[in-house]
Design a protein around this motif. Structure first.
Motif, mmCIF file in Angstrom:
data_model
loop_
_atom_site.group_PDB
_atom_site.id
_atom_site.type_symbol
_atom_site.label_atom_id
_atom_site.label_comp_id
_atom_site.label_asym_id
_atom_site.label_seq_id
_atom_site.Cartn_x
_atom_site.Cartn_y
_atom_site.Cartn_z
ATOM 1 N N ALA A 89 6.638 -0.226 -10.841
ATOM 2 C CA ALA A 89 5.787 0.232 -9.730
ATOM 3 C C ALA A 89 5.118 -0.970 -9.047
ATOM 4 O O ALA A 89 4.566 -1.849 -9.713
ATOM 5 N N LYS A 90 5.210 -0.962 -7.728
ATOM 6 C CA LYS A 90 4.620 -2.047 -6.930
ATOM 7 C C LYS A 90 3.465 -1.479 -6.107
ATOM 8 O O LYS A 90 3.608 -0.480 -5.407
ATOM 9 N N LYS A 91 2.276 -2.132 -6.190
ATOM 10 C CA LYS A 91 1.125 -1.685 -5.411
ATOM 11 C C LYS A 91 1.288 -2.107 -3.956
ATOM 12 O O LYS A 91 1.622 -3.251 -3.653
ATOM 13 N N ILE A 92 1.118 -1.131 -3.058
ATOM 14 C CA ILE A 92 1.291 -1.408 -1.636
ATOM 15 C C ILE A 92 0.018 -2.092 -1.112
ATOM 16 O O ILE A 92 -1.107 -1.647 -1.384
ATOM 17 N N LYS A 93 0.229 -3.153 -0.407
ATOM 18 C CA LYS A 93 -0.886 -3.897 0.184
ATOM 19 C C LYS A 93 -1.371 -3.166 1.422
ATOM 20 O O LYS A 93 -0.616 -2.981 2.387
ATOM 21 N N ILE A 94 -2.652 -2.753 1.425
ATOM 22 C CA ILE A 94 -3.235 -2.000 2.550
ATOM 23 C C ILE A 94 -4.008 -2.986 3.460
ATOM 24 O O ILE A 94 -4.902 -3.705 3.000
ATOM 25 N N LYS A 95 -3.654 -2.959 4.729
ATOM 26 C CA LYS A 95 -4.327 -3.811 5.713
ATOM 27 C C LYS A 95 -5.271 -2.936 6.550
ATOM 28 O O LYS A 95 -4.905 -1.856 6.975
ATOM 29 N N LYS A 96 -6.476 -3.465 6.806
ATOM 30 C CA LYS A 96 -7.447 -2.759 7.610
ATOM 31 C C LYS A 96 -7.290 -3.085 9.091
ATOM 32 O O LYS A 96 -6.829 -4.159 9.445
ATOM 33 N N LEU B 276 0.926 9.483 4.317
ATOM 34 C CA LEU B 276 0.560 8.098 4.010
ATOM 35 C C LEU B 276 -0.696 7.626 4.769
ATOM 36 O O LEU B 276 -1.262 6.573 4.438
ATOM 37 N N ALA B 277 -1.109 8.378 5.759
ATOM 38 C CA ALA B 277 -2.247 7.937 6.585
ATOM 39 C C ALA B 277 -3.552 7.962 5.799
ATOM 40 O O ALA B 277 -3.793 8.898 5.009
ATOM 41 N N ASN B 278 -4.350 6.891 6.002
ATOM 42 C CA ASN B 278 -5.706 6.797 5.450
ATOM 43 C C ASN B 278 -5.729 6.837 3.905
ATOM 44 O O ASN B 278 -6.680 7.327 3.310
ATOM 45 N N LYS B 279 -4.679 6.366 3.277
ATOM 46 C CA LYS B 279 -4.656 6.272 1.812
ATOM 47 C C LYS B 279 -4.993 4.824 1.440
ATOM 48 O O LYS B 279 -4.353 3.878 1.890
ATOM 49 N N LYS B 280 -6.034 4.646 0.609
ATOM 50 C CA LYS B 280 -6.501 3.306 0.265
ATOM 51 C C LYS B 280 -5.734 2.685 -0.906
ATOM 52 O O LYS B 280 -5.758 1.457 -1.075
ATOM 53 N N LYS B 281 -5.086 3.523 -1.714
ATOM 54 C CA LYS B 281 -4.326 2.980 -2.857
ATOM 55 C C LYS B 281 -3.012 3.752 -2.999
ATOM 56 O O LYS B 281 -3.007 4.964 -3.189
ATOM 57 N N LEU B 282 -1.910 2.999 -2.920
ATOM 58 C CA LEU B 282 -0.573 3.597 -3.023
ATOM 59 C C LEU B 282 0.331 2.673 -3.857
ATOM 60 O O LEU B 282 0.145 1.454 -3.889
ATOM 61 N N TYR B 283 1.331 3.318 -4.488
ATOM 62 C CA TYR B 283 2.322 2.571 -5.271
ATOM 63 C C TYR B 283 3.730 3.009 -4.834
ATOM 64 O O TYR B 283 3.932 4.167 -4.428
ATOM 65 N N VAL B 284 4.670 2.085 -4.946
ATOM 66 C CA VAL B 284 6.041 2.365 -4.542
ATOM 67 C C VAL B 284 7.004 1.874 -5.639
ATOM 68 O O VAL B 284 6.735 0.869 -6.305
#
Length: 214
Positions: free
Chosen positions: A207-214, A179-187
């Motif tokens: 499918a829910k898009k995971i919100k990525i925080k920087k 899961l590390a350093n992935k900019k777009k993921l779905y769950v």
């Protein structure tokens, strides 16, 4: 008694007279051997009937055919007749009881068992940091759920699943190095229900898009 004596004396006299007459006829013939048959002097008093030989007739064997066919009697020396159709039943002595075996048939309705209905869950929230190796998720709680199956993928159609996890609670954290350093993921997630030791699965949530925080 006198009558018996008279009869005995008469019979003896007749025997003597017959013997004398036989001897006289033999002397008068002078050795004639032309094959003539000499009469029996006692033929008028005694007769001999030829004996007949009686051959017992063979007993007839009758075979009874079911279905209205006539009985057939096999000839001596020939093979017994075989019926073309129907069952052959022979009766010896008393009637023999028959046992009927009935085979139970199972219909399609008996085989079919209704699968238990399992409610559908929903992914309410999913977040992670860009460099993090974990995702925090929040699911809609289902009372009958034994656990929840969670899948994470880089595509919305989940052609390739990165992570598969089972969690017992509606709020959980999924950890994986992938899961590390992935900019777009779905769950997505689904409910797992257990009834009498048998697992049943609900439908997958959207499918829910995971919100990525920087």
């Amino acid at each position: 008694m006198k009558i018996k004596k008279i009869l005995a004396m008469t019979l003896a006299a007749m025997l003597v007279i017959g013997t004398i007459s036989v001897g006289a006829s033999q002397n008068s013939s002078d050795g004639d051997k032309d094959g003539d048959t000499m009469e029996n002097p006692w033929g008028g008093y005694f007769t001999t009937a030829p004996t007949e030989t009686v051959t017992p007739e063979p007993e007839e064997i009758v075979t009874t055919l079911e279905g209205g066919d006539e009985p057939t009697t096999p000839d001596s020396g020939n093979e017994p007749a075989t019926p073309d159709s129907g069952n052959v039943s022979t009766t010896v002595g008393k009637d023999i009881p028959t046992t009927t075996v009935t085979q139970a048939t199972t219909t399609g309705a008996d085989k079919a068992t209704s699968a238990p209905t399992v409610k559908k869950t929903k992914v309410k929230k999913a977040t992670k940091k860009l460099s993090a190796k974990k995702v925090k998720i929040s699911l809609k709680k289902v009372k009958e759920a034994k656990k929840y199956q969670v899948q994470i993928s880089k595509t919305k159609k989940f052609k390739k699943v990165l992570v598969r996890k089972n969690v017992k609670k509606a709020k959980a954290t999924i950890k994986s190095k992938k899961l590390a350093n992935k900019k777009k993921l779905y769950v997505r997630a689904r409910v797992v229900k257990v009834v009498n030791g048998v697992k049943s699965y609900g439908k997958w949530s959207k499918a829910k898009k995971i919100k990525i925080k920087k």
